[in-house]
Design an enzyme around this catalytic site. Structure first.
Site, short mmCIF file in Angstrom:
data_model
loop_
_atom_site.label_atom_id
_atom_site.label_comp_id
_atom_site.label_asym_id
_atom_site.label_seq_id
_atom_site.Cartn_x
_atom_site.Cartn_y
_atom_site.Cartn_z
N ASP A 40 -3.48 -6.01 -2.55
CA ASP A 40 -4.80 -5.43 -2.37
C ASP A 40 -5.89 -6.16 -3.16
O ASP A 40 -7.08 -5.97 -2.89
CB ASP A 40 -4.80 -3.95 -2.78
CG ASP A 40 -4.21 -3.06 -1.69
OD1 ASP A 40 -4.02 -3.55 -0.57
OD2 ASP A 40 -3.94 -1.88 -1.97
N ARG A 43 -13.66 3.22 3.34
CA ARG A 43 -12.33 3.83 3.32
C ARG A 43 -11.78 3.88 1.90
O ARG A 43 -10.99 4.77 1.58
CB ARG A 43 -11.37 3.04 4.21
CG ARG A 43 -11.61 3.23 5.71
CD ARG A 43 -10.48 2.62 6.50
NE ARG A 43 -9.21 3.15 6.04
CZ ARG A 43 -8.06 2.48 6.04
NH1 ARG A 43 -8.03 1.23 6.46
NH2 ARG A 43 -6.96 3.05 5.60
#
Length: 420
Positions: free
Chosen positions: A305, A396
């Site tokens: 990530d 998000r």
């Protein structure tokens, strides 16, 4: 439709408090279904993925309300057992609701999970775990159905480490009959936090050793309260933003002990940091060294990530850097956008070669969450103005990236182009 406008060239500096962890709170929200009282999640991030999960819980009968950043979940009257694909298609982690529904109602039906398009991300390990515990799985008409008379404890050896599959197994095992032993589990901090939440609800869970979790099933769980920890990926993102601008940042509530792999790379690039009274103080003024080779790995390795945010930083660093992506095969979608800014990037399969250069502002489009944040980072380092489309992807996982970066003196704002 919103756009993010960034005027590059400012040296970021200042202090910031990071939002609660996205990857921690979503499985905890799913876990709340396993009890029939009220759970309170303090410091819950108000991001799109939390809103999506909240909508799904509403469909199942959960009553929710907010007090500031505290989310209340009343799960006393949950009778729903089916979630349509129009909801599950928004986020991949919706699949872990199967384990929670089986534990509570012995049945669950969900549409296939979705989310960011960054790779295949199969769910076979999820289904393997549920089948091992006694669930009968059927797949048809774009839906996954799981049924059981009673889940029963079992020893489960995961062939590969998977965060989602480990969470799935935990949710299904805590109310199963007998003992469950999970081996080769994921070791991400989010697993530890989920275990702590389940324990606070009355689950009997023991981490025997790294990668092994033992669960003794109980007959019921109860409501509880929990403070959601700071988001380690958001923390790393804002450190990358400061690094790309050669600035400095103090993170007031940084998740100490969860960021060693990232900080080691940050140090090798020439960055300096120290932990002081619970704060992470990072100075990127000296960042000037390329990264000869880096590969993403399961925790405690370098997190996938943060690969895209780091890649954005490396486009500004002299010399040649190389990254190998081992987790998701489509993590390099961002590269075509960065080349529009003048970045010198060469993608070969699962590896990317970056040659540092001067970036220039232009119009860009985010296609997934972390790549979108990386485009913001690159824009902060670029000459002139950049405009970034695809803002919902960023929302998000980031509560308000523009607000946070303005705290660090970035020249950034959101514009609703429909109102212009």
């Amino acid at each position: 439709m919103d756009e993010i406008h960034v005027i590059g060239g400012n040296c970021l500096k200042g202090s910031i408090t990071v939002q609660g962890s996205k990857n921690t709170v979503l499985p905890i929200m799913a876990a709340s279904l396993l009890q029939r009282e009220i759970c309170v999640l303090r410091g819950c991030p108000r991001i799109l993925d939390v809103c999506y999960m909240e909508e799904i819980l509403h469909i199942l009968g959960v009553v929710t309300w907010w007090k500031g950043h505290d989310l209340y979940l009343d799960c006393s009257k949950v009778y729903g057992m089916e979630i349509a694909s129009e909801y599950t298609g928004r986020m991949r982690c919706s699949v872990i609701l199967l384990g929670a529904l089986l534990g509570r109602n012995q049945r669950g039906v969900i549409g296939y999970p979705g989310g960011c398009v960054i790779g295949k991300r199969p769910i076979d390990l999820h289904l393997y775990a549920l089948k091992s515990l006694g669930a009968i799985i059927s797949e048809k008409n774009g839906k996954i159905q799981a049924d059981c008379k009673k889940l029963k404890g079992q020893e489960i050896n995961f062939p590969d480490r998977s965060v989602g599959a480990t969470e799935q197994a935990l949710l299904a095992a805590v109310l199963a009959e007998g003992e469950t032993v999970l081996r080769n589990c994921a070791r991400e901090p989010e697993i530890t936090w989920l275990c702590r939440f389940l324990q606070k609800m009355g689950a009997r869970i023991c981490h025997e050793k790294e990668g092994c979790i033992r669960v003794q099933g109980v007959t019921s769980l109860h409501g509880t309260k929990m403070l959601i920890p700071a988001d380690r990926i958001v923390t790393g993102t804002y450190l990358c933003a400061a690094a790309a601008s050669r600035g400095s940042v103090t993170v007031e509530n940084a998740p100490e002990g969860e960021m060693e792999a990232f900080l080691e790379v940050y140090r090798k690039m020439g960055g300096q940091y120290e932990w002081k009274s619970g704060k992470l103080i990072a100075n990127g003024a000296g960042i000037q060294f390329s990264v000869p080779f880096l590969e993403t790995e399961a925790y405690p390795g370098f997190p996938t990530d943060l690969q895209s945010p780091l890649l954005a930083v490396l486009t500004t660093v002299p010399g040649i850097s190389r990254i190998r992506e081992n987790i998701f095969e489509n993590r390099f979608k961002i590269c075509s956008e960065l080349t529009k800014m003048g970045a010198h990037i060469e993608v070969r399969g699962s590896e990317v070669k970056i040659c540092g250069s001067r970036l220039k502002g232009c119009r860009l489009r985010a296609e997934e969450l972390r790549g979108g944040a990386a485009l913001v980072i690159a824009a902060l380092a670029a000459d002139g103005e950049s405009v970034i489309e695809g803002v919902p992807f960023i929302r998000r996982g980031y509560e308000d990236i523009c607000r946070d970066l303005r705290y660090l003196q970035a020249e950034i704002y959101m514009e609703d182009i429909l109102s212009v």
